[in-house]
Design an enzyme around this catalytic site. Structure first.
Site, PDB file in Angstrom:
ATOM      1  N   ASN A 107     -15.077  12.506 -23.340  1.00 18.84           N
ATOM      2  CA  ASN A 107     -15.069  12.799 -21.902  1.00 18.84           C
ATOM      3  C   ASN A 107     -13.759  13.477 -21.533  1.00 18.84           C
ATOM      4  O   ASN A 107     -12.897  13.678 -22.391  1.00 18.84           O
ATOM      5  CB  ASN A 107     -15.296  11.514 -21.099  1.00 18.84           C
ATOM      6  CG  ASN A 107     -14.260  10.466 -21.446  1.00 18.84           C
ATOM      7  OD1 ASN A 107     -13.075  10.641 -21.200  1.00 18.84           O
ATOM      8  ND2 ASN A 107     -14.716   9.372 -22.053  1.00 18.84           N
ATOM      9  N   ASP A 146     -19.690   5.159 -23.311  1.00 22.25           N
ATOM     10  CA  ASP A 146     -20.656   4.066 -23.219  1.00 22.25           C
ATOM     11  C   ASP A 146     -21.572   4.008 -24.447  1.00 22.25           C
ATOM     12  O   ASP A 146     -22.107   2.966 -24.771  1.00 22.25           O
ATOM     13  CB  ASP A 146     -21.520   4.244 -21.957  1.00 22.25           C
ATOM     14  CG  ASP A 146     -20.709   3.943 -20.700  1.00 22.25           C
ATOM     15  OD1 ASP A 146     -19.804   3.099 -20.777  1.00 22.25           O
ATOM     16  OD2 ASP A 146     -20.968   4.569 -19.653  1.00 22.25           O
ATOM     17  N   LYS A 201     -21.324  17.958 -42.511  1.00 22.70           N
ATOM     18  CA  LYS A 201     -21.545  18.725 -41.279  1.00 22.70           C
ATOM     19  C   LYS A 201     -23.046  18.983 -41.084  1.00 22.70           C
ATOM     20  O   LYS A 201     -23.718  19.437 -42.012  1.00 22.70           O
ATOM     21  CB  LYS A 201     -20.799  20.056 -41.381  1.00 22.70           C
ATOM     22  CG  LYS A 201     -20.912  20.891 -40.136  1.00 22.70           C
ATOM     23  CD  LYS A 201     -20.240  22.242 -40.301  1.00 22.70           C
ATOM     24  CE  LYS A 201     -20.513  23.101 -39.097  1.00 22.70           C
ATOM     25  NZ  LYS A 201     -20.197  24.505 -39.328  1.00 22.70           N
ATOM     26  N   PHE A 254     -10.881   0.056 -13.940  1.00 23.70           N
ATOM     27  CA  PHE A 254     -10.922   1.329 -13.219  1.00 23.70           C
ATOM     28  C   PHE A 254     -12.378   1.719 -13.024  1.00 23.70           C
ATOM     29  O   PHE A 254     -13.222   1.418 -13.870  1.00 23.70           O
ATOM     30  CB  PHE A 254     -10.188   2.426 -14.014  1.00 23.70           C
ATOM     31  CG  PHE A 254      -8.716   2.480 -13.710  1.00 23.70           C
ATOM     32  CD1 PHE A 254      -7.860   1.479 -14.156  1.00 23.70           C
ATOM     33  CD2 PHE A 254      -8.181   3.531 -12.966  1.00 23.70           C
ATOM     34  CE1 PHE A 254      -6.507   1.516 -13.863  1.00 23.70           C
ATOM     35  CE2 PHE A 254      -6.836   3.584 -12.667  1.00 23.70           C
ATOM     36  CZ  PHE A 254      -5.989   2.572 -13.110  1.00 23.70           C
ATOM     37  N   LYS A 274     -18.813  -3.442 -10.346  1.00 23.27           N
ATOM     38  CA  LYS A 274     -18.048  -3.599 -11.604  1.00 23.27           C
ATOM     39  C   LYS A 274     -17.012  -4.725 -11.472  1.00 23.27           C
ATOM     40  O   LYS A 274     -16.804  -5.496 -12.405  1.00 23.27           O
ATOM     41  CB  LYS A 274     -17.355  -2.284 -11.986  1.00 23.27           C
ATOM     42  CG  LYS A 274     -18.333  -1.238 -12.485  1.00 23.27           C
ATOM     43  CD  LYS A 274     -17.711   0.132 -12.694  1.00 23.27           C
ATOM     44  CE  LYS A 274     -18.829   1.151 -12.915  1.00 23.27           C
ATOM     45  NZ  LYS A 274     -18.367   2.517 -13.042  1.00 23.27           N
ATOM     46  N   LYS A 276     -17.771  -7.724 -14.061  1.00 26.95           N
ATOM     47  CA  LYS A 276     -16.830  -7.850 -15.191  1.00 26.95           C
ATOM     48  C   LYS A 276     -15.782  -8.934 -14.933  1.00 26.95           C
ATOM     49  O   LYS A 276     -14.843  -9.070 -15.691  1.00 26.95           O
ATOM     50  CB  LYS A 276     -16.178  -6.486 -15.463  1.00 26.95           C
ATOM     51  CG  LYS A 276     -17.191  -5.378 -15.773  1.00 26.95           C
ATOM     52  CD  LYS A 276     -16.581  -4.099 -16.321  1.00 26.95           C
ATOM     53  CE  LYS A 276     -17.642  -2.997 -16.357  1.00 26.95           C
ATOM     54  NZ  LYS A 276     -17.370  -1.935 -17.306  1.00 26.95           N
TER      55      LYS A 276
HETATM   56  N1  CTP Z   1     -15.035  -0.160 -19.909  1.00 25.86           N
HETATM   57  C1  CTP Z   1     -14.848  -0.856 -21.083  1.00 25.86           C
HETATM   58  N2  CTP Z   1     -15.734  -0.714 -22.113  1.00 25.86           N
HETATM   59  C2  CTP Z   1     -16.791   0.098 -21.989  1.00 25.86           C
HETATM   60  C3  CTP Z   1     -17.003   0.819 -20.796  1.00 25.86           C
HETATM   61  C4  CTP Z   1     -16.081   0.655 -19.769  1.00 25.86           C
HETATM   62  O1  CTP Z   1     -13.869  -1.602 -21.204  1.00 25.86           O
HETATM   63  N3  CTP Z   1     -17.641   0.216 -22.995  1.00 25.86           N
HETATM   64  C5  CTP Z   1     -14.052  -0.342 -18.803  1.00 25.86           C
HETATM   65  C6  CTP Z   1     -13.273   0.899 -18.454  1.00 25.86           C
HETATM   66  O2  CTP Z   1     -12.070   0.970 -19.191  1.00 25.86           O
HETATM   67  C7  CTP Z   1     -13.044   0.736 -16.959  1.00 25.86           C
HETATM   68  C8  CTP Z   1     -14.244  -0.062 -16.484  1.00 25.86           C
HETATM   69  O3  CTP Z   1     -14.783  -0.690 -17.652  1.00 25.86           O
HETATM   70  O4  CTP Z   1     -11.893  -0.032 -16.683  1.00 25.86           O
HETATM   71  C9  CTP Z   1     -15.291   0.755 -15.819  1.00 25.86           C
HETATM   72  O5  CTP Z   1     -15.673   1.794 -16.680  1.00 25.86           O
HETATM   73  P1  CTP Z   1     -16.755   2.879 -16.227  1.00 25.86           P
HETATM   74  O6  CTP Z   1     -16.975   3.834 -17.348  1.00 25.86           O
HETATM   75  O7  CTP Z   1     -16.395   3.409 -14.872  1.00 25.86           O
HETATM   76  O8  CTP Z   1     -18.016   1.987 -15.980  1.00 25.86           O
HETATM   77  P2  CTP Z   1     -19.144   1.411 -16.864  1.00 25.86           P
HETATM   78  O9  CTP Z   1     -19.037  -0.071 -16.783  1.00 25.86           O
HETATM   79  O10 CTP Z   1     -19.140   2.004 -18.236  1.00 25.86           O
HETATM   80  O11 CTP Z   1     -20.423   1.831 -16.065  1.00 25.86           O
HETATM   81  P3  CTP Z   1     -21.060   3.307 -15.792  1.00 25.86           P
HETATM   82  O12 CTP Z   1     -20.607   4.173 -16.972  1.00 25.86           O
HETATM   83  O13 CTP Z   1     -22.512   3.056 -15.766  1.00 25.86           O
HETATM   84  O14 CTP Z   1     -20.496   3.760 -14.483  1.00 25.86           O
END
Ligand code: CTP
Length: 400
Positions: free
Chosen positions: A208, A277, A287, A321, A335, A339
């Site tokens: 990302n 995710d 490759k 975040f 969240k 969490k």
């Molecule tokens: N986070 C994490 N582990 C993951 C995904 C997210 O620890 N596998 C943490 C990120 O570091 C951030 C928070 O969870 O502090 C929110 O991450 P974000 O990507 O915004 O949300 P998700 O929970 O992954 O949900 P979505 O992608 O559906 O918005």
């Protein structure tokens, strides 16, 4: 932090003087009023004119110059300073200060100041390792001078070893650190930053746009405030802040292992990383070749590290975040609750000044007790400071 501060930059002779020109630029850009004192040998490497043009102040070179003394006498320069930075500091300069010698403008001013002094030595690695030099440096530490150690690398003299002047940005951060009140001493903080990379094959990955700037700013600010900081960072182009222990990782699963290796000893976790995710179900060992017109990549979910931390919180402060593109407050609140967090930092990445690779952010802070704070547009470093102000309160409350 440096706005309006009066800094004396003492420059002694060495090939690294050219790097100090960039340091001066960083200090003045941050709003400091910088007065440069150059030793005689420093002037052999870069002319005073360069420092004068960039500082906007006359450069001081001579203890016995009537003209310079009339303009600004060296005692008042030493007296008015909020901070002295000596970079590069030669073995000779360190030796003179350690022995209390004051035979030129630079050493006289250092002797006369009551301001904190940050000394950044740079020299040949054998000179640096010489026990006589080491004893001098140790006695300066004992006297309360701040030392930023040189780094290892290939030196101008052709040798490889410890003795190189650190990058200007590291010296700049160390200068801020010296001036910052230490209100997070005793707090061990774990920060995650940057993106993760999920490998598809040896040449491709899923990732990302995260630059890591927000997490690195938090790590730097916390270290400057006296916290012990562990940083777990995905791939970025950023320099690890001085004094921060960094574990570089690539994938979300590597980040998870690193986090759980460290978490037992920490008081606060701030998860600023943008964790992928999903990861490919299989990583191709060779490759992948383009054959079919369409191709499907099968993905599986990564563990949610923060949610797992929330399930085994054990008195730690947990900050997450939420970078969103829509329904900012609803997603962030969800969240925060799911969490089991104490605080979540929410930002809408579609807003100008709040995206991934910029130096600013516009955030809302959602607290577990329902409070919501809206912060205006500010630098990521300032967001980090604001966030740490709240974290400090939460950490202190958990200690009682
Ligand atoms: N986070 C994490 N582990 C993951 C995904 C997210 O620890 N596998 C943490 C990120 O570091 C951030 C928070 O969870 O502090 C929110 O991450 P974000 O990507 O915004 O949300 P998700 O929970 O992954 O949900 P979505 O992608 O559906 O918005």
């Amino acid at each position: 932090m440096l706005q309006g501060k009066s800094i004396v930059l003492g420059v002694s002779g060495g090939i690294a003087v050219y790097k100090v020109v960039e340091l001066l630029r960083l200090l003045t850009k941050a709003g400091a009023d910088v007065h440069v004192i150059m030793s005689k040998s420093a002037q052999e490497f870069v002319t005073p004119l360069t420092f004068q043009a960039l500082s906007g102040n006359p450069v001081h070179t001579d203890l016995f110059s009537l003209y310079q003394e009339q303009e600004i006498d060296h005692i008042s320069l030493a007296d008015r300073a909020d901070l002295f930075v000596l970079a590069p500091a030669t073995a000779n300069l360190v030796g003179k200060i350690a022995q209390g010698l004051a035979d030129d403008l630079l050493t006289t001013s250092i002797m006369a100041t009551k301001a904190p002094v940050l000394i950044v030595p740079a020299m040949n690695s054998n000179m640096y390792e010489n026990p006589v030099y080491q004893r001098n440096q140790e006695s300066l530490t004992d006297y309360g001078y701040h030392i930023l150690e040189p780094i290892s690398g290939s030196l101008a003299c052709g040798w490889v070893g410890k003795g190189k002047l650190p990058d200007p940005v590291m010296i700049f951060d160390a200068a801020i650190s010296v001036l910052t009140p230490k209100d997070l001493v005793g707090c061990h903080l774990l920060v995650t930053a940057g993106p993760t990379q999920e490998e598809i094959d040896p040449v491709r990955y899923i990732s990302n746009y995260s630059s890591g700037k927000m997490g690195f700013a938090i790590a730097a600010a916390a270290q400057q405030r006296g916290a012990q900081v562990t940083l777990i960072a995905g791939p970025t182009n950023l320099t690890v802040p001085v004094g921060v222990r960094c574990f570089p990782i690539f994938s979300a699963e590597e980040m998870r292992s690193a986090v759980f290796d460290q978490v037992e000893s920490v008081d606060v976790v701030i998860k600023a990383a943008a964790v992928a995710d999903y990861r490919p179900v299989n990583r191709a060992s060779q490759k992948m070749k383009k054959t079919a017109d369409q191709s499907t990549l099968h993905l599986e979910k990564n563990h949610d590290i923060l949610a797992e931390l929330g399930q085994q919180k054990e008195g730690r402060v947990l900050v997450g975040f939420a970078a969103e593109t829509e329904r900012l407050m609803a997603h962030a609140a969800e969240k925060l609750q799911n969490k089991n967090l104490d605080l979540i930092v929410a930002n809408d990445i579609t807003c100008e000044g709040a995206g991934f690779d910029v130096d600013t952010n516009i955030v809302r802070l959602l607290h577990a007790d329902g409070r919501v704070e809206e912060l205006e547009l500010m630098s990521k470093f300032e967001v980090a400071q604001q966030l740490l102000d709240r974290v400090k309160v939460l950490w202190k409350a958990k200690q009682q």
